[in-house]
Motif scaffolding. Structure first.
Motif, short mmCIF file in Angstrom:
data_model
loop_
_atom_site.label_atom_id
_atom_site.label_comp_id
_atom_site.label_asym_id
_atom_site.label_seq_id
_atom_site.Cartn_x
_atom_site.Cartn_y
_atom_site.Cartn_z
N LEU A 1 -69.69 4.22 41.44
CA LEU A 1 -70.26 3.31 42.43
C LEU A 1 -69.29 2.18 42.77
N TYR B 1 -65.17 9.17 48.21
CA TYR B 1 -66.35 9.11 49.08
C TYR B 1 -66.71 7.66 49.37
N SER C 1 -68.66 4.36 49.28
CA SER C 1 -69.61 3.70 48.37
C SER C 1 -69.55 2.19 48.59
N ILE D 1 -75.20 4.39 54.51
CA ILE D 1 -74.58 4.65 53.21
C ILE D 1 -75.04 6.02 52.73
N ASP E 1 -76.31 9.14 50.59
CA ASP E 1 -77.05 9.28 49.34
C ASP E 1 -76.45 10.41 48.51
N TYR E 2 -77.05 10.70 47.36
CA TYR E 2 -76.48 11.69 46.45
C TYR E 2 -76.44 13.09 47.06
N LEU F 1 -73.43 13.24 49.30
CA LEU F 1 -72.17 13.26 48.54
C LEU F 1 -72.00 14.59 47.80
N GLN G 1 -71.42 6.88 38.21
CA GLN G 1 -72.19 7.57 39.23
C GLN G 1 -71.59 8.90 39.64
N HIS H 1 -80.46 0.38 48.88
CA HIS H 1 -79.16 1.04 48.75
C HIS H 1 -79.38 2.44 48.15
N GLN I 1 -77.53 4.74 46.91
CA GLN I 1 -76.81 5.11 45.68
C GLN I 1 -77.29 4.28 44.50
N GLU I 2 -77.54 3.00 44.71
CA GLU I 2 -78.04 2.17 43.62
C GLU I 2 -79.40 2.64 43.14
#
Length: 306
Positions: A18, A48, A50, A61, A63-64, A67, A92, A143, A145-146
């Protein structure tokens, strides 16, 4: 820039965490490139987006799932020619790797994962991270990713369960299963991802000295983090019959032969040198096994002005 390709060997794909970037792997990149016993290893770095915040309304942004699909594209293009892969991830990045694997299995593409010979996770929050949780919820409440880093996030745990059942404990390769060894490590001084989260339910779990960031900043070939990765790569090479491991060559890690010090930090030594020793101001003294590798790393770390 990654190391010179060697499609007959093993390609190591590094995945950062992250708010980080590909450059977080610089020290590993240099050490692998200068290790004679890893001469059959090629390094690739997957990067990627982040960002901490989204500043433009026309951008989002990832997301998983985004990615994981990007990683799939990377492996099918940049790493297409390699028959043997090892995925190495920090924080991450390990969750992105697991999401990629489970999405492949969910679409019946387990056989395509057979070329992945191992996964190494450094300080991966498999059960999430509780550090500064209240502040994170306020500041990064949306967020994507968070959100995946919060304790016991549903989708993260679902992916982990599938990885354990259909990859780590799998017995045969099939559309929805593929046995791949996972080696997971926590940092003894890491308060971002504590031991219970880093190790989770993975059977091959251990601890290394370091904090959440220093665990992937090895200072030499003798650093425990580098030694751990090196042994896993050597093991893959042995199992796959990639190389016959013998005593270290002169000038390689473990050899005590003294070589003259070039003493330069801003220009490459002559092409005739059998061993190239570079005194880098941040990474210290590093020996390279050939000029081509040295020049590529030298340029990557700012030694040349294009």
């Amino acid at each position: 820039m990654d190391s010179a390709p060697n499609s007959d060997g093993v390609a190591v794909v590094f995945v950062h965490g992250l708010f980080s970037s590909e450059q977080t792997w610089d020290k590993f990149l240099v050490l692998v490139a200068s290790d004679e016993e890893l001469r059959f290893v090629t390094t690739l770095r997957f990067g990627y987006a982040s960002p901490k915040v989204r500043l433009r309304p026309d951008r989002r942004i990832p997301d998983y799932n985004d990615l994981a699909e990007q990683l799939k594209t990377f492996l099918e293009t940049r790493a297409k020619s390699y028959e043997r892969l090892v995925l190495v991830a920090h924080s991450q990045g390990g969750l992105i790797v697991q999401r990629y694997l489970t999405r492949m299995l969910a679409t019946g593409r387990g056989q395509e994962l057979a070329r992945i010979k191992g996964v190494v996770l450094f300080a991966c929050p498999n059960d999430g991270s509780g550090i500064a949780l209240l502040g994170r919820k306020i500041w990064w409440q949306r967020h994507p990713q968070e959100l995946g880093l919060r304790p016991l996030a549903d989708q993260v745990k679902d992916s982990q369960r599938m990885v354990l059942e259909q990859i780590v404990n799998a017995e045969a390769v099939g559309p929805s299963a593929c046995p791949i060894p996972f080696w997971v490590y926590g940092g003894t001084q890491d308060n971002v991802v504590v031991r219970a989260s880093a190790q989770a339910a993975f059977p091959r779990a251990a601890m290394l000295p370091g904090t959440h960031s220093s665990i992937i900043q090895p200072g030499s070939h003798e650093d425990p983090s580098y030694q751990a990765l090196r042994e896993h790569l050597r093991g893959v090479c042995r199992v796959e019959g990639v190389e016959e491991l013998g005593p270290p060559s002169p000038g390689s890690p473990g050899s005590h032969k003294e070589e003259p010090d070039s003493g330069h930090t801003d220009s490459p030594p002559s092409a005739q040198a059998a061993l190239i020793r570079w005194n880098h101001p941040r990474l210290g003294t590093v020996d390279f096994r050939d000029r081509q590798t040295f020049v590529e790393i030298f340029k990557e770390l700012g030694g040349f002005n294009d």
